[in-house]
Scaffold this active site. Structure first.
Site, PDB file in Angstrom:
ATOM      1  N   LYS A 148       0.849  -1.205   0.000  1.00 39.83           N
ATOM      2  CA  LYS A 148       0.000   0.000   0.000  1.00 39.83           C
ATOM      3  C   LYS A 148       0.875   1.243   0.000  1.00 39.83           C
ATOM      4  O   LYS A 148       1.885   1.295   0.726  1.00 39.83           O
ATOM      5  CB  LYS A 148      -0.926  -0.025   1.228  1.00 39.83           C
ATOM      6  N   SER A 168      -9.592   2.236   2.148  1.00 40.65           N
ATOM      7  CA  SER A 168      -8.613   3.021   1.436  1.00 40.65           C
ATOM      8  C   SER A 168      -7.507   2.190   0.776  1.00 40.65           C
ATOM      9  O   SER A 168      -6.775   2.728  -0.044  1.00 40.65           O
ATOM     10  CB  SER A 168      -7.955   4.019   2.379  1.00 40.65           C
ATOM     11  N   SER A 216     -10.297   0.041   6.220  1.00 36.99           N
ATOM     12  CA  SER A 216      -9.618   0.162   4.932  1.00 36.99           C
ATOM     13  C   SER A 216      -8.905  -1.092   4.415  1.00 36.99           C
ATOM     14  O   SER A 216      -8.506  -1.119   3.256  1.00 36.99           O
ATOM     15  CB  SER A 216      -8.626   1.316   4.975  1.00 36.99           C
TER      16      SER A 216
HETATM   17  N1  LIG Z   1      -8.386   4.491   6.774  1.00 31.33           N
HETATM   18  C1  LIG Z   1      -9.571   3.924   6.982  1.00 31.33           C
HETATM   19  O1  LIG Z   1      -9.657   2.813   7.437  1.00 31.33           O
HETATM   20  C2  LIG Z   1     -10.831   4.698   6.630  1.00 31.33           C
HETATM   21  C3  LIG Z   1     -11.903   3.999   6.085  1.00 31.33           C
HETATM   22  C4  LIG Z   1     -13.067   4.659   5.773  1.00 31.33           C
HETATM   23  C5  LIG Z   1     -13.177   6.032   5.993  1.00 31.33           C
HETATM   24  C6  LIG Z   1     -12.074   6.721   6.534  1.00 31.33           C
HETATM   25  C7  LIG Z   1     -10.902   6.051   6.854  1.00 31.33           C
END
Ligand SMILES: NC(=O)c1ccccc1
Length: 517
Positions: free
Chosen positions: A112, A187, A211
């Site tokens: 990532k 994400s 994410s």
């Molecule tokens: N980084 C995350 O997990 C994330 C997921 C959804 C919304 C905001 C942040």
């Protein structure tokens, strides 16, 4: 102008700095901002009292600092052309070969793009960071290479990781491998898309609100959010210390376990890792069955206002299939699960504003390794290029700073106190069952918003799916998503949640499900 001027960010390499004594107007500005009534004469005398400490700062400039090892040679790689990037999921291609043997020998792994890989550009989905080249390997990168894995590129991720959709990266939307008009989820958008498309064997994801699990569910991969602190976060761009997780995305629970086994364990540099950290040989726990495992179907994980009926029905049906693998299944109720997102919102909004923005992604007050080159680059660039921040990040900063300024951080504090109550509510049920089960997301992959979508639609597509995933970022329980089948041509994911440090039980159940399912 008082902050950073109009200079572009400096190159990453540590250039010699001239540490200036604070000019009087700077001290006047600071005094004013802190409501300090000090005359010019007062400030002049304070200014002269700073000489001793400034001598210490100048001394620090004469040291080289300890860095994270970069053990394996590499070249700079390349940005793939559009024809070699069908899903727009690669940010950068490279080939970094690790040890000649080990548990990941022969495995091609995507990282990532919020994880530092020395010498390979990293932009974390944001133009604000574009041009940064890390000088360190994150701990997990070195562990993958030591285990014989090959790093084949950086996977696109959402803008500073703050989105569960796949439309906020400044490199453009990542396309769902099952339907290019749809979101891959985020994400860790590129990570899941590449794994499912077969463009790598495994990938690293990150998870603060879901994410790892969101893109895995939208694309049809296995994604495992480890117990908080199990995998060192050192050298990874954070959101919030108590929410930050990094972990594996793979096509099978077996591969996720193989990768987790390599990633897990203390590195002595990450404040997220507690003294009581416990690792296990995760691959050895995969018995291929779920005999003796008691699974609780969490009623509150179903029937959200935005839950799709086919998703809820398929996950309920899949839960029953766990009995074929030898597990027992019954219903449990955890009313506080419905409030997890409210606790998460306060922690994420104020915590992210403090760490990612005010703290330039590193903050202070913790022991461990700080990525100084990232501070140098991002700390300037996020001011100079503030208008390049995504709509979701702008929303977070505006609200997070407002809550700090007007409510002294008391909501963040209360949410952290309630996080213990939330954890206890899950742990109470986890006395009677070994695993909790629910849909990973209320939704299947949504349509990507068009480039001219309203801000309202842009933000909705980024944040609408986290109600079941984000509570476990708050509580730190290990949680994996496993694909249970397709509906309307799109994957549906089931989430399994275990007790702290029992990541092996979660992966064992996911593996058993993939075998009988
Ligand atoms: N980084 C995350 O997990 C994330 C997921 C959804 C919304 C905001 C942040």
């Amino acid at each position: 102008a008082a902050e950073a001027g109009t200079q572009p960010p400096p190159p990453t390499a540590t250039a010699p700095r001239i540490l200036r004594k604070p000019p009087l107007p700077e001290l006047e500005r600071i005094a004013k901002s802190y409501n300090l009534a000090l005359s010019r004469a007062d400030l002049t005398s304070f200014r002269n009292l700073m000489d001793g400490v400034l001598a210490s700062y100048r001394r620090l400039d004469q040291f080289a600092e300890p860095t994270l090892a970069v053990k394996y040679p590499r070249d700079a790689g390349f940005r793939p052309g559009v024809s070699d990037n069908r899903l727009n999921a690669w940010y950068w291609r490279c080939s970094i070969k690790g040890a000649t043997s080990g548990p990941l020998a022969g495995k091609k792994i995507a990282i990532k793009d919020n994880v530092c890989v020395a010498g390979i550009p990293m932009m974390n989905g944001s133009n604000v960071l574009e041009g940064y080249v890390p000088d360190v390997d994150a701990t997990i990168v070195t562990r993958i290479l030591d285990a014989g894995g090959e790093i084949v590129g950086k996977a696109v991720c959402e803008h500073l990781c703050f989105s569960g959709g796949s439309h906020t990266s400044d490199t453009g939307p990542v396309l769902n491998p099952h339907d290019p008009k749809r979101s891959a989820g985020g994400s860790s958008s590129g990570s899941a898309a590449l794994v499912v498309a077969g463009e790598c064997d495994m990938a690293i994801g990150g998870d603060q609100g879901g994410s790892i699990r969101i893109p895995s569910s939208f694309c049809g991969a296995v994604g495992h959010k480890p117990t908080h602190g199990l995998v060192p976060y050192t050298g990874v761009f954070p959101i919030e210390l108590t929410l930050d997780h990094t972990g594996p995305i793979a096509r099978t629970a077996g591969d996720a376990a193989r990768l987790l086994e390599v990633l897990a364990g203390a590195d002595g540099l990450d404040p997220r890792q507690p003294a009581g950290l416990r690792t296990e040989a995760y691959t050895k726990q995969l018995t291929g069955d779920a005999r003796g495992l008691r699974i609780g179907i969490v009623k509150e994980g179903f029937g959200w206002p935005n839950s799709e009926p086919d998703v809820d029905a398929m996950v309920r049906e899949a839960a029953q299939r766990m009995t074929r693998a030898g597990g027992t299944v019954n219903d449990v109720s955890i009313p506080l699960h419905r409030d997890g997102i409210h606790i998460w919102n306060a922690i994420a909004v104020e915590g992210a504003t403090a760490l990612m923005v005010a703290g330039n992604s590193m903050g202070t007050n913790w022991k461990g390794h700080y990525t100084t080159s990232l501070l140098d680059f991002y700390g300037r660039s996020r001011r100079v290029r503030a208008n390049d921040l995504s709509e979701t990040v702008k929303l977070v900063v505006l609200l997070g700073q407002y809550m700090q300024d007007n409510y002294q951080g008391r909501y963040y504090a209360k949410a952290q106190n309630l996080a213990r109550v939330l954890r206890a509510a899950y742990d109470e049920q986890l006395k009677g069952v070994d695993l909790l089960l629910m849909p990973t997301l209320p939704l299947k992959a949504t349509l990507l918003p068009p480039p001219d979508a309203s801000r309202e639609d842009y933000v909705a597509r980024a944040l609408e799916m986290i109600s079941n995933t984000c509570p476990f970022d708050v509580t730190g329980h290990p949680a994996a998503t496993v694909p249970v089948g397709m509906s309307e041509g799109l994957p549906v994911g089931m989430m399994l949640v275990g007790r702290h440090w029992e990541d092996g039980t979660v992966l064992r159940a996911a593996d058993a499900f993939q075998i009988v399912g």
